[in-house]
Design an enzyme around this catalytic site. Structure first.
Site, PDB file in Angstrom:
ATOM      1  N   HIS A  19     -38.442  69.125 -65.343  1.00  0.00           N
ATOM      2  CA  HIS A  19     -39.613  68.935 -64.481  1.00  0.00           C
ATOM      3  C   HIS A  19     -40.687  69.967 -64.821  1.00  0.00           C
ATOM      4  O   HIS A  19     -40.536  70.727 -65.774  1.00  0.00           O
ATOM      5  CB  HIS A  19     -39.232  68.956 -62.997  1.00  0.00           C
ATOM      6  CG  HIS A  19     -38.606  70.245 -62.527  1.00  0.00           C
ATOM      7  ND1 HIS A  19     -39.293  71.423 -62.459  1.00  0.00           N
ATOM      8  CD2 HIS A  19     -37.357  70.515 -62.095  1.00  0.00           C
ATOM      9  CE1 HIS A  19     -38.492  72.363 -61.998  1.00  0.00           C
ATOM     10  NE2 HIS A  19     -37.307  71.842 -61.780  1.00  0.00           N
ATOM     11  N   HIS A  22     -39.748  73.687 -65.567  1.00  0.00           N
ATOM     12  CA  HIS A  22     -39.236  73.964 -66.921  1.00  0.00           C
ATOM     13  C   HIS A  22     -40.386  73.917 -67.927  1.00  0.00           C
ATOM     14  O   HIS A  22     -40.453  74.718 -68.857  1.00  0.00           O
ATOM     15  CB  HIS A  22     -38.201  72.913 -67.337  1.00  0.00           C
ATOM     16  CG  HIS A  22     -37.072  72.763 -66.372  1.00  0.00           C
ATOM     17  ND1 HIS A  22     -36.869  71.638 -65.624  1.00  0.00           N
ATOM     18  CD2 HIS A  22     -36.090  73.631 -66.015  1.00  0.00           C
ATOM     19  CE1 HIS A  22     -35.818  71.802 -64.861  1.00  0.00           C
ATOM     20  NE2 HIS A  22     -35.323  73.005 -65.067  1.00  0.00           N
ATOM     21  N   CYS A 127     -20.657  80.076 -53.702  1.00  0.00           N
ATOM     22  CA  CYS A 127     -21.601  78.946 -53.606  1.00  0.00           C
ATOM     23  C   CYS A 127     -21.461  78.125 -54.878  1.00  0.00           C
ATOM     24  O   CYS A 127     -21.708  78.629 -55.973  1.00  0.00           O
ATOM     25  CB  CYS A 127     -23.042  79.432 -53.437  1.00  0.00           C
ATOM     26  SG  CYS A 127     -24.219  78.067 -53.608  1.00  0.00           S
ATOM     27  N   CYS A 130     -24.792  77.776 -56.915  1.00  0.00           N
ATOM     28  CA  CYS A 130     -25.193  78.936 -57.731  1.00  0.00           C
ATOM     29  C   CYS A 130     -24.085  79.347 -58.688  1.00  0.00           C
ATOM     30  O   CYS A 130     -24.303  80.187 -59.567  1.00  0.00           O
ATOM     31  CB  CYS A 130     -25.505  80.145 -56.855  1.00  0.00           C
ATOM     32  SG  CYS A 130     -26.814  79.863 -55.693  1.00  0.00           S
ATOM     33  N   CYS A 144     -26.158  80.060 -48.205  1.00  0.00           N
ATOM     34  CA  CYS A 144     -26.801  80.437 -49.467  1.00  0.00           C
ATOM     35  C   CYS A 144     -28.307  80.238 -49.313  1.00  0.00           C
ATOM     36  O   CYS A 144     -28.751  79.152 -48.934  1.00  0.00           O
ATOM     37  CB  CYS A 144     -26.253  79.548 -50.593  1.00  0.00           C
ATOM     38  SG  CYS A 144     -27.363  79.504 -52.012  1.00  0.00           S
ATOM     39  N   HIS A 147     -29.531  77.191 -51.621  1.00  0.00           N
ATOM     40  CA  HIS A 147     -29.047  75.820 -51.420  1.00  0.00           C
ATOM     41  C   HIS A 147     -28.896  75.443 -49.948  1.00  0.00           C
ATOM     42  O   HIS A 147     -28.611  74.288 -49.629  1.00  0.00           O
ATOM     43  CB  HIS A 147     -27.712  75.627 -52.148  1.00  0.00           C
ATOM     44  CG  HIS A 147     -27.869  75.710 -53.636  1.00  0.00           C
ATOM     45  ND1 HIS A 147     -27.788  76.900 -54.327  1.00  0.00           N
ATOM     46  CD2 HIS A 147     -28.164  74.757 -54.555  1.00  0.00           C
ATOM     47  CE1 HIS A 147     -28.000  76.665 -55.610  1.00  0.00           C
ATOM     48  NE2 HIS A 147     -28.241  75.385 -55.767  1.00  0.00           N
ATOM     49  N   LYS A 296     -40.597  74.338 -51.989  1.00  0.00           N
ATOM     50  CA  LYS A 296     -40.130  74.558 -53.363  1.00  0.00           C
ATOM     51  C   LYS A 296     -39.740  73.238 -54.029  1.00  0.00           C
ATOM     52  O   LYS A 296     -39.179  72.354 -53.392  1.00  0.00           O
ATOM     53  CB  LYS A 296     -38.912  75.498 -53.323  1.00  0.00           C
ATOM     54  CG  LYS A 296     -38.533  75.968 -54.702  1.00  0.00           C
ATOM     55  CD  LYS A 296     -37.167  76.599 -54.761  1.00  0.00           C
ATOM     56  CE  LYS A 296     -36.708  76.583 -56.212  1.00  0.00           C
ATOM     57  NZ  LYS A 296     -35.338  76.983 -56.386  1.00  0.00           N
ATOM     58  N   LYS A 299     -34.395  70.583 -58.346  1.00  0.00           N
ATOM     59  CA  LYS A 299     -33.591  69.416 -58.665  1.00  0.00           C
ATOM     60  C   LYS A 299     -32.743  69.032 -57.465  1.00  0.00           C
ATOM     61  O   LYS A 299     -32.602  67.862 -57.139  1.00  0.00           O
ATOM     62  CB  LYS A 299     -32.682  69.755 -59.847  1.00  0.00           C
ATOM     63  CG  LYS A 299     -33.451  69.895 -61.139  1.00  0.00           C
ATOM     64  CD  LYS A 299     -32.579  70.225 -62.315  1.00  0.00           C
ATOM     65  CE  LYS A 299     -32.303  71.710 -62.443  1.00  0.00           C
ATOM     66  NZ  LYS A 299     -31.938  72.122 -63.794  1.00  0.00           N
TER      67      LYS A 299
HETATM   68  O1  ME8 Z   1     -31.080  78.792 -64.161  1.00  0.00           O
HETATM   69  N1  ME8 Z   1     -41.228  76.721 -60.801  1.00  0.00           N
HETATM   70  O2  ME8 Z   1     -31.241  76.923 -65.483  1.00  0.00           O
HETATM   71  P1  ME8 Z   1     -32.260  76.006 -64.646  1.00  0.00           P
HETATM   72  C1  ME8 Z   1     -41.262  77.412 -61.958  1.00  0.00           C
HETATM   73  N2  ME8 Z   1     -29.152  77.684 -66.856  1.00  0.00           N
HETATM   74  N3  ME8 Z   1     -40.255  77.435 -62.841  1.00  0.00           N
HETATM   75  C2  ME8 Z   1     -39.148  76.741 -62.566  1.00  0.00           C
HETATM   76  C3  ME8 Z   1     -39.035  75.998 -61.373  1.00  0.00           C
HETATM   77  C4  ME8 Z   1     -40.147  76.002 -60.469  1.00  0.00           C
HETATM   78  N4  ME8 Z   1     -40.169  75.319 -59.335  1.00  0.00           N
HETATM   79  N5  ME8 Z   1     -37.833  75.411 -61.379  1.00  0.00           N
HETATM   80  C5  ME8 Z   1     -37.210  75.769 -62.545  1.00  0.00           C
HETATM   81  C6  ME8 Z   1     -30.744  78.134 -65.124  1.00  0.00           C
HETATM   82  N6  ME8 Z   1     -38.016  76.560 -63.264  1.00  0.00           N
HETATM   83  C7  ME8 Z   1     -29.770  78.707 -66.119  1.00  0.00           C
HETATM   84  C8  ME8 Z   1     -30.486  79.685 -67.011  1.00  0.00           C
HETATM   85  S1  ME8 Z   1     -30.544  81.457 -69.007  1.00  0.00           S
HETATM   86  C9  ME8 Z   1     -29.445  82.358 -69.833  1.00  0.00           C
HETATM   87  C10 ME8 Z   1     -29.609  80.405 -67.982  1.00  0.00           C
HETATM   88  C11 ME8 Z   1     -37.717  77.118 -64.591  1.00  0.00           C
HETATM   89  O3  ME8 Z   1     -32.229  74.678 -65.319  1.00  0.00           O
HETATM   90  C12 ME8 Z   1     -37.760  78.632 -64.562  1.00  0.00           C
HETATM   91  O4  ME8 Z   1     -37.886  79.095 -65.872  1.00  0.00           O
HETATM   92  O5  ME8 Z   1     -31.957  76.067 -63.204  1.00  0.00           O
HETATM   93  C13 ME8 Z   1     -36.385  78.964 -64.037  1.00  0.00           C
HETATM   94  O6  ME8 Z   1     -36.024  80.318 -64.259  1.00  0.00           O
HETATM   95  C14 ME8 Z   1     -35.555  78.001 -64.843  1.00  0.00           C
HETATM   96  O7  ME8 Z   1     -36.371  76.810 -64.912  1.00  0.00           O
HETATM   97  C15 ME8 Z   1     -34.217  77.683 -64.226  1.00  0.00           C
HETATM   98  O8  ME8 Z   1     -33.664  76.654 -64.977  1.00  0.00           O
END
Ligand code: ME8
Length: 635
Positions: A19, A22, A127, A130, A144, A147, A296, A299
């Site tokens: 989204h 990312h 959790c 998380c 949490c 969540h 916020k 997903k």
């Molecule tokens: O946490 N606003 O993966 P993830 C801005 N796999 N950026 C956002 C966002 C939002 N609303 N939502 C997600 C993980 N992001 C782990 C990471 S790294 C070694 C492991 C972006 O798929 C932002 O960069 O939940 C956030 O830190 C990341 O997606 C979390 O991605």
């Protein structure tokens, strides 16, 4: 500064589709990477997917696929998205890659040999969302905070990493390297967390509960905790420990993440590196969240905005520009399509698009695309040249400081200057009276445009290259280094200038909506206020102003104190808090009622009133649709 630059994004979980959150992180990493390419440095840009853990198994089960089938499919969606957003990464890592799994096992063995891993029985609050244990003080009302679910009590024997061994070292390191974690608010957050005793980190999951993970090198009955696995991607991708890429790029490593994963990156990861005998990364760059009006975007809440749908409707560079211009790096931002359309129409279609198009038209019309040598320059030409050249260092400094929105504002300030220079010089008049002067003016416009296009390349590479093409330049994109950009006089085209279709077509939202909804109800008539005479209307002194300073008024929920340039400085108090971040306001052009009798608000005397409109989406400042000199009268 080192000659290498290594930038990473988080590796995203493959439990749902990408989204705009990312997209934002990855676009920011792309901008930083491209900026360092033109610096010029040798760069390496890593992104990828995080594919182990409970969450992935649960998501795969829901679709009826095996974890492997499932991760292959979703990882493919991320991988195929990035080129569509013009992200030029060097490597896409997956935690299911064999070489990554081997590196995780190697690092686990090293940390174990060091004596930093022990086995112990543990009971805690876990959790599932998380994938980690929570302490009581981290929970909010027993739930949490991310969540909003109650964690389960889980009791099991597991392996633990002695993170507590590294607490003092980490505090010291952060204190000695003030920009290790930036912006400062996140550094302070980590330091505040470290002011309490650090608990050891549970780094395994028994296979009886979870099989989808990397088996521990020292116990076949356990898999590695997903974070201990995932963080290692940043070094496994470079071929740690022996790889040339590791030796070359790791010393310059910078991570970009959002605030949700500050703790694993700001605490677990440096401690893991220290224990494994690897130097810490250089910078952890942390940004805020993109929110929707209802809160916020995530997903798990199912309210995500799809990047590709936006790109299809508005164009890739409008999307990239909006994300980069509307978020202050480090703070949260609100996403709305209305705001995106406003940026596209005002900044891209009007300011930049019109500038390029009118400049090309003049070059065609007056010189058939073949620019002559400029004649002697005058003060106004020198002034434009100075602004364009000074912009280069200002821009570079702002990007180094992660103030990406300010770097764009600085470019737009110069775009405004060129537009005003054209209006002032009136080449259409010179065309009839003074061809040499005309050539000088057009050459100054083209040189400034050359600089603007080159500086825009990291942000909106596709459009910047189109502009470079239209200007008839032989070089594009990375071919221009910052040093070359500074060389005034390079902009004489080597090919004939070509007039191409508009770079950023305006979006007429209402028209579009009406076309797609033929039976849409008629627009509401404006509410009836008493009629006033033209003479009465003329009594209002409306001026264009530019906000120079913005500062929240302590104790007030709504008011911000502004210093506004309207040819002279005005102090104005406006109810903008909650609608605009103070930093965002600086540099904004606004409409001001300049002859309103002064009033005192919260002890501050206000000399004027800003014009704004509000609807369901919030409050919107009225702004001129092209950059206009402060103090200009609105008629
Ligand atoms: O946490 N606003 O993966 P993830 C801005 N796999 N950026 C956002 C966002 C939002 N609303 N939502 C997600 C993980 N992001 C782990 C990471 S790294 C070694 C492991 C972006 O798929 C932002 O960069 O939940 C956030 O830190 C990341 O997606 C979390 O991605």
């Amino acid at each position: 500064m080192s000659k290498q630059f290594y930038i990473t994004t988080p590796i995203y979980y493959v439990n749902a589709e990408p989204h705009i959150g990312h997209a934002y992180t990855t676009i920011v990493a792309d901008v930083l990477n491209r900026f360092h390419m033109i610096s010029p440095m040798e760069t390496f840009f890593l992104t990828g997917t995080d594919e182990h853990g409970d969450k992935i198994v649960a998501a795969a089960e829901e679709t009826g696929q095996s974890p492997k089938e499932y991760v292959d499919r979703i990882s493919g969606m991320f991988k195929s998205l990035w080129p569509k957003l013009n992200i030029s990464y060097d490597q896409f890592i997956r935690t299911t890659d064999l070489h990554h799994q081997e590196t995780v096992r190697l690092i686990l063995s090293r940390v174990k040999e060091k004596g930093d891993i022990y086995f112990s029985e543990y009971e805690g609050l876990y959790c599932l969302g998380c994938e980690r244990f929570y302490t009581d003080r981290e929970l909010v009302d027993g739930k949490c905070p991310d969540h909003q679910t109650e964690p389960e009590v889980i009791k099991e024997a597991n392996y633990f990493f002695r993170m507590s061994n590294y607490q003092d070292w980490l505090i010291e390191h952060i204190n000695q390297h003030p920009d290790f974690i930036r912006p400062e608010r996140y550094r302070n957050e980590v330091l505040s967390f470290l002011s309490e005793p650090l608990e050891d980190l549970c780094i395994s999951r028994p296979k009886s509960r979870l099989k989808w993970g990397i088996t521990l090198p020292f116990d076949d009955d356990f898999v590695t905790y997903v974070w201990f696995d995932a963080l290692i991607n940043y070094v496994s991708a470079l071929g740690y420990p022996e790889g040339d890429q590791f030796r070359k790029f790791w010393p310059s490593a910078q991570h970009v993440i959002a605030k949700d994963i500050l703790k694993p990156h700001g605490i677990y990861w440096p401690c893991m590196l220290k224990s494994a005998g690897i130097e810490p990364y250089q910078h952890l760059n942390v940004h805020g969240y993109w929110n929707l009006s209802q809160g916020k975007m995530s997903k798990s809440l199912g309210n995500v905005v799809s990047p590709l749908e936006l790109v299809d409707v508005y164009g890739l560079d409008a999307f990239r520009y909006f994300l980069l211009r509307d978020m202050v790096f480090g703070l949260d931002s609100s996403f709305s399509e209305e705001a995106l359309v406003a940026r596209l129409n005002a900044d891209l279609a009007n300011d930049l698009g019109n500038l390029v198009s009118r400049s090309l038209t003049m070059a065609q019309k007056y010189f058939e695309g073949d620019l002559p040598e400029p004649g002697p320059s005058r003060e106004a030409d020198e002034e434009l040249k100075r602004s364009a050249l000074e912009l280069i260092d200002i821009y570079a400094g702002l990007i180094e400081d992660l103030a990406l929105h300010k770097a764009l504002m600085a470019i737009w300030e110069v775009i405004g200057k060129v537009n005003r220079y054209i209006d002032y010089m009136a080449p259409w008049v010179l065309a009839k009276s003074d061809r040499e002067r005309l050539a000088t003016v057009i050459c100054h416009i083209f040189e400034t445009l050359r600089i603007i296009a080159a500086l825009l390349w990291p942000f909106i590479p596709g459009s910047a290259e189109k502009i470079q093409e239209q200007l008839g330049l032989s070089k594009k994109g990375t071919d221009f280094t910052l040093e070359e950009i500074k060389r005034w006089g390079m902009g004489r085209p080597v090919r004939t200038i070509t007039k191409a279709p508009a770079l950023f077509p305006r979006i007429e939202k209402e028209k579009k909506e009406q076309q797609s909804k033929p039976s849409a109800p008629k627009k509401k008539k404006a509410p009836g206020l008493p009629l006033i005479s033209f003479e009465d209307f003329q009594k209002i002194d409306l001026r264009i102003g530019r906000i120079r300073e913005a500062e929240a008024i302590p104790g007030s929920k709504k008011l911000i104190k502004l210093k506004i340039d309207i040819g002279e400085e005005r102090t104005v108090v406006a109810g903008l808090k909650g609608h605009y971040a103070e930093e965002d306001l600086i540099g904004t052009e606004i409409l001001l009622v300049a002859n309103l009798a002064p009033v005192k608000l919260m002890g501050v005397e206000s000399h004027g009133m800003l014009l704004a409109a509000s609807d369901e989406a919030g409050l919107h400042l009225l702004v001129p649709d092209a950059s206009t000199a402060p103090g200009s009268r609105v008629k």
